[in-house]
Design a protein around this motif. Structure first.
Motif, short mmCIF file in Angstrom:
data_model
loop_
_atom_site.label_atom_id
_atom_site.label_comp_id
_atom_site.label_asym_id
_atom_site.label_seq_id
_atom_site.Cartn_x
_atom_site.Cartn_y
_atom_site.Cartn_z
N ILE A 173 0.83 -1.25 0.21
CA ILE A 173 -0.07 0.12 0.00
C ILE A 173 0.84 1.18 0.00
N ASP A 174 1.82 1.28 0.92
CA ASP A 174 2.74 2.36 1.03
C ASP A 174 3.71 2.65 0.07
N LEU A 175 4.46 1.47 -0.26
CA LEU A 175 5.73 1.84 -1.22
C LEU A 175 5.51 1.84 -2.69
N PRO A 176 4.70 1.02 -3.18
CA PRO A 176 4.79 1.01 -4.41
C PRO A 176 4.76 2.29 -5.25
N GLY A 177 5.64 2.45 -6.14
CA GLY A 177 5.78 4.00 -6.89
C GLY A 177 6.62 4.87 -6.07
N ARG A 178 7.02 4.72 -4.84
CA ARG A 178 7.79 6.00 -3.87
C ARG A 178 9.21 5.20 -3.64
N ASP A 179 10.36 6.39 -4.03
CA ASP A 179 11.30 6.31 -3.71
C ASP A 179 11.80 6.57 -2.38
N GLU A 180 11.67 5.51 -1.35
CA GLU A 180 11.66 5.66 0.05
C GLU A 180 12.15 4.40 0.70
N PRO A 181 12.89 4.24 1.60
CA PRO A 181 13.36 3.19 2.34
C PRO A 181 12.47 2.19 2.62
N ALA A 182 12.69 0.88 2.68
CA ALA A 182 11.51 -0.10 3.14
C ALA A 182 10.82 0.28 4.48
N LEU A 183 11.60 0.76 5.39
CA LEU A 183 11.25 0.79 6.78
C LEU A 183 11.54 2.28 7.50
N MET A 184 10.45 2.83 7.73
CA MET A 184 10.52 3.96 8.51
C MET A 184 10.88 3.81 9.86
N PRO A 185 11.35 4.81 10.57
CA PRO A 185 11.94 4.56 12.10
C PRO A 185 10.86 3.82 12.78
N ALA A 186 9.46 4.32 12.59
CA ALA A 186 8.50 3.60 13.60
C ALA A 186 8.41 2.08 13.34
N VAL B 101 13.23 -8.02 -1.04
CA VAL B 101 14.03 -7.02 -0.39
C VAL B 101 13.53 -6.54 1.09
N TYR B 102 12.31 -6.37 0.73
CA TYR B 102 11.60 -6.01 2.06
C TYR B 102 11.76 -6.82 3.31
N ILE B 103 11.65 -8.39 2.95
CA ILE B 103 11.60 -9.15 3.80
C ILE B 103 13.38 -9.13 4.62
N ASP B 104 14.20 -9.00 3.76
CA ASP B 104 15.60 -8.86 4.07
C ASP B 104 15.85 -7.52 4.92
N GLU B 105 14.94 -6.54 4.72
CA GLU B 105 14.94 -5.28 5.95
C GLU B 105 14.42 -5.54 7.22
N ILE B 106 13.20 -6.17 7.23
CA ILE B 106 12.62 -6.66 8.54
C ILE B 106 13.63 -7.83 9.23
N SER B 107 13.89 -8.67 8.55
CA SER B 107 14.96 -9.53 9.23
C SER B 107 16.12 -8.69 9.77
N ALA B 108 16.71 -7.95 9.10
CA ALA B 108 17.91 -7.25 9.65
C ALA B 108 17.52 -6.37 10.90
N ALA B 109 16.27 -5.76 10.93
CA ALA B 109 15.96 -5.27 12.19
C ALA B 109 15.54 -6.14 13.27
N SER B 110 14.93 -7.29 13.17
CA SER B 110 14.57 -8.09 13.89
C SER B 110 16.11 -8.71 14.63
N ILE B 111 16.94 -9.01 13.56
CA ILE B 111 18.38 -9.55 14.08
C ILE B 111 18.81 -8.60 15.12
#
Length: 408
Positions: free
Chosen positions: A77-90, A150-160
Motif C-alpha cells: 500500500i505505502d511503497l509502490p511507486g515511491r522512492d523511499e526506504p523499506a522501513l521508516m523509524p517507527a 528486499v523488504y523481508i531482508d530489511e525486516i529480518s535485519a531489524a529483528s536480528i
C-alpha cells in the motif's frame, strides 16, 4: 490491466528500492487481497516452523498478526511507486522489538527468520496469482517479486538487531548474576535456599561438588568464550577465579584441563558447594607460590602436589626452619655443602639403606659411607633424633640448602 503510469525513482534491475519501479495503482489492485493473505500466512507459520507449532493465540498471536499486517500494508500500500526506504523509524522499531521479544522467550533467531522466509514465499505465490488474475503487466513481476524479498531482508535485519542486542544484554546480566553467586559462594556465608535462588537467576544449576581454579588476569583473555556456560568466573584483586562442577571421570578432568590449557591455572580439590572457599584457598595458595609455577602453563591440580604445596606455602617459616636446621653446615666449603646436603636428603628418604642411597646418587657404597661419616661429624647426635631428622627432611625436600657463613 495495462498500466500507463510511469514508475518513479530508479529503474535499474537490482535496485535497493525495487518498489519505486512499480506504478502506484498496484496498491489498488492488491489492497483487496491483503486480509486474505494475512490469514494464510498466520495459518501457515505454526504448520511449517516447528518452534511456532502452537496456535497463534493471545498476546503472542496478536503480535504475529500485527507484524504480518504491517509488513503487507507497508509493502503493497505505502511503497509502490515511491522512492523511499523499506522501513521508516517507527516501522523498524516494531520489527526490532519482535526480535527482542523472541530473544526473551528463548526461541532461536533461525525460527524467526524461517517464519519471515515462509511469509515471503507465501506472499510471492499469492501476489503472482493475483497479478495473473487482474492482468498485471508481466514486466512488473520482476520488481514486484524483488520488492517482496528486499523488504523481508530489511525486516529480518531489524529483528536480528533487536535479537542480538537483547541476547547481549541477557548475557551481560547473566554474567553479573553468576559473578555475584560465585562471590557469595567464596565468602562462605550462603544458605542453601539463597544459593538455589541465586543459581536459578544466574542459569547455573549448583552441582553437589565443585572445584575452584585460580589464574592470573594476564592469562584470562578470552576465558569466558573458552569456558562457555560450564563455569562461574569472578575477577578479584590480582587473580581470576573459576568454579566448575567437580570432574567425576578422567575424561571430565581432561575436559577442564583442555579449557584452561596454557593459562597457568591451579585447580583446587573437590569440595561440596557449601565449602567452595576451601577449594579456592588451596588453589590460591599454590598459585601464589612462585616456586611451584609451571613454565609450560599447563593446568596443575592441587591434589597432585599437596606435599610440595605444604612445604612451600609459607616461605618465611620454612626459611627460618631451614636456617636453624642447616646451620651446622654453614662453615663447609660450597662444594662440600652441596654434596653433603644432597647425600643427607637421600639418606633421610631411604632411611639409611646404603645400597639404595648409592644407586640414587650414582656413587659407590663406600663413598656413601665416607659422606655419612662427614655428616656425623657435622650434626653429631642430631642425626639420631627423630624430630631433627624430620626437620632436616622437610627443609631439604622444600629445596632449601645451607647458607654460607657470613664473611668478615
Amino acid at each position: 490491466m495495462t498500466s500507463t503510469h510511469q514508475p518513479m525513482g530508479r529503474s535499474s534491475l537490482g535496485s535497493e528500492m525495487p518498489w519505486a519501479e512499480l506504478p502506484r495503482d498496484v496498491s489498488t489492485l492488491l489492497a483487496g487481497s491483503l486480509s486474505e493473505l494475512v490469514e494464510e500466512i498466520v495459518l501457515r507459520i505454526p504448520q511449517e516452523v516447528p518452534e511456532y507449532s502452537r496456535p497463534l493465540e493471545g498476546e503472542f498471536g496478536a503480535s504475529v498478526r500485527r507484524g504480518v499486517e504491517i509488513a503487507l500494508g507497508r509493502l503493497f500500500i505505502d511503497l509502490p511507486g515511491r522512492d523511499e526506504p523499506a522501513l521508516m523509524p517507527a516501522t523498524r522499531a516494531i520489527y526490532r522489538q519482535i526480535g527482542v521479544g523472541e530473544a526473551r522467550t528463548g526461541r532461536s533467531l533461525e525460527a524467526l527468520l524461517s517464519a519471515y522466509r515462509l511469509g515471503a514465499r507465501v506472499t510471492f505465490r499469492a501476489v503472482s496469482a493475483i497479478a495473473d488474475r487482474v492482468g498485471l503487466e508481466p514486466r512488473l513481476m520482476l520488481p514486484l517479486g524483488e520488492s517482496i524479498f528486499v523488504y523481508i531482508d530489511e525486516i529480518s535485519a531489524a529483528s536480528i538487531e533487536g535479537f542480538t542486542e537483547e541476547q547481549s544484554r541477557q548475557v551481560g546480566e547473566r554474567d553479573r548474576r553468576r559473578e555475584s553467586l560465585l562471590r557469595r559462594m567464596l565468602a562462605g556465608n550462603l544458605s542453601e535456599v539463597e544459593a538455589r535462588r541465586l543459581a536459578a537467576r544466574a542459569g547455573w544449576p549448583i552441582p553437589a561438588r565443585v572445584v575452584a581454579a585460580v589464574l592470573s588476569p594476564e592469562h584470562a583473555e578470552g576465558l569466558r568464550a573458552a569456558l562457555g556456560d560450564d563455569a562461574l568466573i569472578s575477577s578479584r584483586t590480582g587473580e581470576v577465579v573459576v568454579v566448575f562442577a567437580a570432574p567425576a571421570t578422567d575424561a571430565q578432568r581432561e575436559q577442564i584441563a583442555q579449557m584452561l590449557r596454557g593459562r597457568h591455572a591451579w585447580v583446587g580439590p573437590a569440595r561440596g558447594w557449601e565449602t567452595t572457599e576451601e577449594s579456592y584457598r588451596t588453589a590460591a595458595l599454590a598459585a601464589g607460590t612462585p616456586s611451584l609455577s609451571d613454565p609450560e602453563g599447563d593446568v596443575r591440580w592441587v591434589d597432585d602436589h599437596l606435599t610440595m604445596i605444604a612445604l612451600r606455602s609459607d616461605p618465611l617459616v620454612m626459611r627460618d626452619l631451614a636456617a636453624r636446621s642447616l646451620e651446622p653446615m654453614r662453615h663447609l666449603r660450597p662444594e662440600q655443602r652441596e654434596r653433603l646436603a644432597e647425600t643427607l636428603l637421600v639418606w633421610l628418604k631411604h632411611r639409611g639403606e646404603r645400597g639404595r642411597i648409592a644407586r640414587e646418587l650414582h656413587v659407590h657404597p663406600q663413598t656413601v659411607g665416607y659422606r655419612l661419616g662427614q655428616l656425623r661429624d657435622v650434626f653429631a647426635d642430631d642425626l639420631d633424633d627423630p624430630d631433627r631428622r624430620f626437620e632436616l627432611e622437610l627443609v631439604l625436600r622444600a629445596g632449601h640448602r645451607p647458607d654460607p657463613a657470613a664473611q668478615d
